[in-house]
Design a protein around this motif. Structure first.
Motif, PDB file in Angstrom:
ATOM      1  N   VAL A 194       0.783  -1.273  -0.010  1.00  0.00           N
ATOM      2  CA  VAL A 194      -0.139  -0.079  -0.016  1.00  0.00           C
ATOM      3  C   VAL A 194       0.899   1.325   0.211  1.00  0.00           C
ATOM      4  N   PHE A 195       2.147   1.120   0.498  1.00  0.00           N
ATOM      5  CA  PHE A 195       2.902   2.529   0.665  1.00  0.00           C
ATOM      6  C   PHE A 195       4.349   1.891   0.647  1.00  0.00           C
TER       7      PHE A 195
ATOM      8  N   ILE B 286       7.214  -5.591  -7.095  1.00  0.00           N
ATOM      9  CA  ILE B 286       6.424  -4.869  -6.203  1.00  0.00           C
ATOM     10  C   ILE B 286       6.111  -3.721  -6.443  1.00  0.00           C
ATOM     11  N   ILE B 287       4.673  -3.515  -6.527  1.00  0.00           N
ATOM     12  CA  ILE B 287       4.159  -1.972  -6.813  1.00  0.00           C
ATOM     13  C   ILE B 287       3.239  -1.460  -5.703  1.00  0.00           C
ATOM     14  N   VAL B 288       2.955  -0.176  -5.710  1.00  0.00           N
ATOM     15  CA  VAL B 288       1.978   0.366  -5.046  1.00  0.00           C
ATOM     16  C   VAL B 288       0.692   0.630  -5.524  1.00  0.00           C
ATOM     17  N   ILE B 289      -0.323   0.207  -4.831  1.00  0.00           N
ATOM     18  CA  ILE B 289      -1.635   0.534  -5.185  1.00  0.00           C
ATOM     19  C   ILE B 289      -2.459   0.647  -4.042  1.00  0.00           C
ATOM     20  N   PRO B 290      -3.305   1.688  -3.956  1.00  0.00           N
ATOM     21  CA  PRO B 290      -4.248   2.207  -2.786  1.00  0.00           C
ATOM     22  C   PRO B 290      -5.325   0.938  -2.480  1.00  0.00           C
TER      23      PRO B 290
ATOM     24  N   ASN C 240      -8.260  -0.226  -4.222  1.00  0.00           N
ATOM     25  CA  ASN C 240      -8.319  -0.766  -5.736  1.00  0.00           C
ATOM     26  C   ASN C 240      -7.461  -1.987  -5.782  1.00  0.00           C
TER      27      ASN C 240
ATOM     28  N   SER D  34      -7.856  -4.760  -8.789  1.00  0.00           N
ATOM     29  CA  SER D  34      -6.544  -5.126  -9.528  1.00  0.00           C
ATOM     30  C   SER D  34      -6.255  -6.805  -9.440  1.00  0.00           C
TER      31      SER D  34
ATOM     32  N   THR E 158      -7.319   2.896 -12.060  1.00  0.00           N
ATOM     33  CA  THR E 158      -7.303   2.028 -10.680  1.00  0.00           C
ATOM     34  C   THR E 158      -5.897   1.283 -10.727  1.00  0.00           C
ATOM     35  N   SER E 159      -5.739   0.109 -11.247  1.00  0.00           N
ATOM     36  CA  SER E 159      -4.236  -0.426 -10.997  1.00  0.00           C
ATOM     37  C   SER E 159      -3.332  -0.354 -12.173  1.00  0.00           C
TER      38      SER E 159
ATOM     39  N   LEU F 140       0.153   2.738 -13.524  1.00  0.00           N
ATOM     40  CA  LEU F 140       1.730   2.577 -13.557  1.00  0.00           C
ATOM     41  C   LEU F 140       2.078   2.284 -14.988  1.00  0.00           C
TER      42      LEU F 140
ATOM     43  N   PRO G 201      -6.857   8.721  -4.590  1.00  0.00           N
ATOM     44  CA  PRO G 201      -6.171   7.588  -3.918  1.00  0.00           C
ATOM     45  C   PRO G 201      -4.818   7.201  -4.799  1.00  0.00           C
TER      46      PRO G 201
ATOM     47  N   ASP H 192      -0.806   7.755  -3.935  1.00  0.00           N
ATOM     48  CA  ASP H 192       0.392   6.868  -3.499  1.00  0.00           C
ATOM     49  C   ASP H 192       1.137   6.136  -4.399  1.00  0.00           C
ATOM     50  N   VAL H 193       0.391   5.842  -5.255  1.00  0.00           N
ATOM     51  CA  VAL H 193       0.984   5.294  -6.511  1.00  0.00           C
ATOM     52  C   VAL H 193       2.092   6.197  -7.066  1.00  0.00           C
TER      53      VAL H 193
ATOM     54  N   SER I 144       5.008   6.764  -4.869  1.00  0.00           N
ATOM     55  CA  SER I 144       6.046   5.377  -5.044  1.00  0.00           C
ATOM     56  C   SER I 144       6.946   5.451  -6.076  1.00  0.00           C
TER      57      SER I 144
ATOM     58  N   ILE J  28      10.225   3.112  -4.766  1.00  0.00           N
ATOM     59  CA  ILE J  28      10.412   1.573  -5.130  1.00  0.00           C
ATOM     60  C   ILE J  28      10.256   0.990  -6.441  1.00  0.00           C
ATOM     61  N   SER J  29      10.020   1.950  -7.498  1.00  0.00           N
ATOM     62  CA  SER J  29       9.731   1.379  -8.755  1.00  0.00           C
ATOM     63  C   SER J  29      10.931   1.551  -9.670  1.00  0.00           C
TER      64      SER J  29
END
Lengths: 360, 201
Positions: free
Chosen positions: A145-146, A171-175, A178, A182, B40-41, B44, B62, B65-66, B69, B73-74
């Motif tokens: 999540v973060f 590893i990715i971040v998704i709220p 969602n 996903s 949504t997902s 990225l 929302p 946060d994506v 990041s 991290i990506s």
């Protein structure tokens, strides 16, 4: 009465609506904030980044934060360097790893087993990763999540226990909100998230919850109260009252029948806006696993208080443990960590002062 | 901004009306807008596919946060992110956001204001990236220095050379192999370490 009401200090308290927001919602709905002489306004946020920015800016006076967040803020990893303190731990455990049905089937097939023993051992995943490599199939993709969250570190640790890293699995971040979609549409193969989003995937028949954060890190701090260090200096009494109200709510939540009541309050439109059948299970120590399978009995799934051990104190050990995770995840160097004083963030001294004074 | 090259914007906003106003405000400008409603997902993936120069997003989305990041991290390259906010607190938040990377826009979509904010965001982001690169380069140079020194010392000890001889030998080896001195130094350290531990005294 009117006078009294007008003199109550206003506190804007931010949170991201999740099952473990229970202490905040209970303190509001059952009048614990009121009893402590505070006019607390709960401000639901849709992302941890915005919650952080608003806290840093003073738009929020206090916030329920992911336990590593105050450290990340104080180190300047997440936005500009801002001194945030955690005077209290609000909850332990509460996260879980859920895999898509497809990945679950692939694990069974690859390892040639008929069912999984839960909590699932990560070496079973390793077989899948290896086979995908030899067959030139795409890498698995998981979500947390973060970046500065226990979810992220727990996922990494679980993978590491099978000698897997982010070289093997993305590893990715998704709220959180969602995650279930996903997983269902195949964008990700699994995730680590807090309630109600694990139970939700299971109820919808989209995924299998194979282990919880309790299985990875038994009884570790998950959410903390965060305030700016200078807010604390200028409003020491308000912070003390806030902590007392929240601790009373945590204690109230220790009694199981109260947790049903809390689940009902949480499910309302103002808070989680989700059905009670995905909120209540984890609160009463039940981990939904998979459609048509019996749930796992996990009394510590969501823990807010403990009668024989003070789990709400933000100890040095707890802060050090989180800092260590940040180093292992490559987010800070060992040198930076060595020069950082965790005691300035995880303020056991503040906590002790608040609660020892009360007992005198 | 000195050049007038076209810049692409990825706009993430559930509020279609506002998105439309935003697009109109940027007509006949150097900005091309692609609008994405409630991602949504796949966000990225969209970012990766479109490779926008700037991302504009509602502060209450929302998906923040994506985007946040992206910096941590990506594998995605960082992008300047500009945010919409209807809140009156915007100015206060503005002051506290990581300088050089993000800027908040107020709710209004006055064409002049939007353009100047975007221009400023791009300029600040470029500046920030430049500084970061300089810092990285400096760090790397220091690191290379340390490696080369270490290799040189080991070489001197094991072969009984003086400093200049060791350095000259290493440079020659690097040139012959068509490698950077730093890379040659790394290889040399590995070899010398193996020799040290492998040969019984």
């Amino acid at each position: 009465m009117t006078d009294n009401y007008q003199t109550k200090p206003i506190v804007n308290l931010g949170f991201v609506p999740l099952t473990d927001s229970a202490p905040l919602i209970v303190a509001k709905e059952w009048g614990f904030f009121d009893d402590c002489g505070l006019d607390v306004r709960l401000q639901a946020q849709h992302s941890w980044s915005t919650l952080r920015d608003k806290l840093h800016a003073g738009v929020l006076d206090a916030a329920q934060m992911l336990a590593p967040m105050p450290i990340a803020s104080s180190l300047g990893l997440s936005g500009p360097k801002t001194a945030v303190i955690a005077p209290m731990v609000l909850s332990l455990n509460g996260n879980a790893i859920t895999l898509s049905n497809d990945l679950y089937d692939e694990i069974l097939r690859t390892n040639d087993v008929a069912a999984l023993t839960l909590p699932m051992a990560s070496y079973l995943l390793r077989e899948v990763v290896e086979q995908r490599k030899t067959k030139n199939r795409p890498k698995l993709r998981f979500a947390s999540v973060f970046p500065y969250s226990c979810h992220h570190y727990q996922l990494l640790e679980w993978l590491q226990s099978a000698k897997l890293s982010t070289d093997d699995i993305d590893i990715i971040v998704i709220p959180p909100a969602n995650m279930v979609d996903s997983l269902h549409c195949g964008d990700i193969d699994g995730y680590c998230v807090g309630g109600p989003w694990n139970a939700k995937a299971v109820r919808a028949g989209f995924g299998v919850t194979v282990l919880t954060s309790y299985d990875i890190w038994r009884d570790s701090a998950e959410k903390v109260l965060g305030v700016l260090s200078n807010y604390y200096d200028n409003n020491t009494d308000v912070v003390a009252r806030l902590c007392r109200a929240l601790k009373s709510a945590c204690e109230w939540l220790e009694y199981t029948p109260n947790r049903f009541e809390a689940a009902r309050a949480l499910s309302s439109y103002d808070y989680l806006d989700a059905p009670i059948d995905v909120i209540a299970p984890s609160l009463i120590g039940s981990c939904l696993v998979k459609e048509n399978l019996s749930p796992r009995h996990l009394p510590g799934y969501n823990q807010f208080f403990c009668p024989y051990k003070d789990i709400n104190m933000p100890t040095y050990a707890c802060g050090e443990w989180l800092l260590k995770q940040m180093v292992s995840a490559g987010q800070v160097t060992q040198k930076v960590a060595d020069n950082f004083s965790v005691n300035d963030v995880f303020r056991a001294d503040v906590y002790r002062q608040i609660f020892e004074r009360k007992s005198l | 901004m000195a050049n007038d090259a076209k810049l692409s914007i990825l706009l993430i906003d559930d509020n279609d009306e506002r998105a439309h106003a935003f697009k109109s405000a940027l007509q006949k400008s150097r900005y091309d807008v692609v609008h994405l409603s409630s991602p949504t997902s796949g966000l990225l993936r969209e970012v990766d596919a479109l490779q926008p120069d700037i991302i504009v997003i509602d502060i209450e989305s929302p998906s923040r946060d994506v985007l946040d990041s992206l910096h941590t991290i990506s594998n995605f390259a960082p992008k300047p992110v500009v945010m919409f906010s209807d809140e009156e607190d915007t100015e206060i938040i503005n002051q506290s956001v990581r300088s050089g990377v993000t800027a908040y826009i107020v709710g209004d979509t006055d064409p002049k204001r939007v353009r100047s904010i975007l221009d400023a965001a791009v300029a600040r982001f470029d500046e920030f990236q430049k500084l970061r690169k300089e810092l990285d380069d400096t760090k790397q140079a220091l690191e290379a220095r340390k490696i080369i020194d270490q290799a040189k010392r080991m070489f001197m000890e094991q072969r009984g050379l003086d400093e200049q001889q060791a350095y000259a030998a290493m440079r020659k080896m690097a040139m012959d192999a068509g490698q950077k001195l730093e890379d040659m130094a790394r290889t040399l350290i590995t070899i010398l370490k193996n020799l040290e531990s492998g040969v019984p005294k």
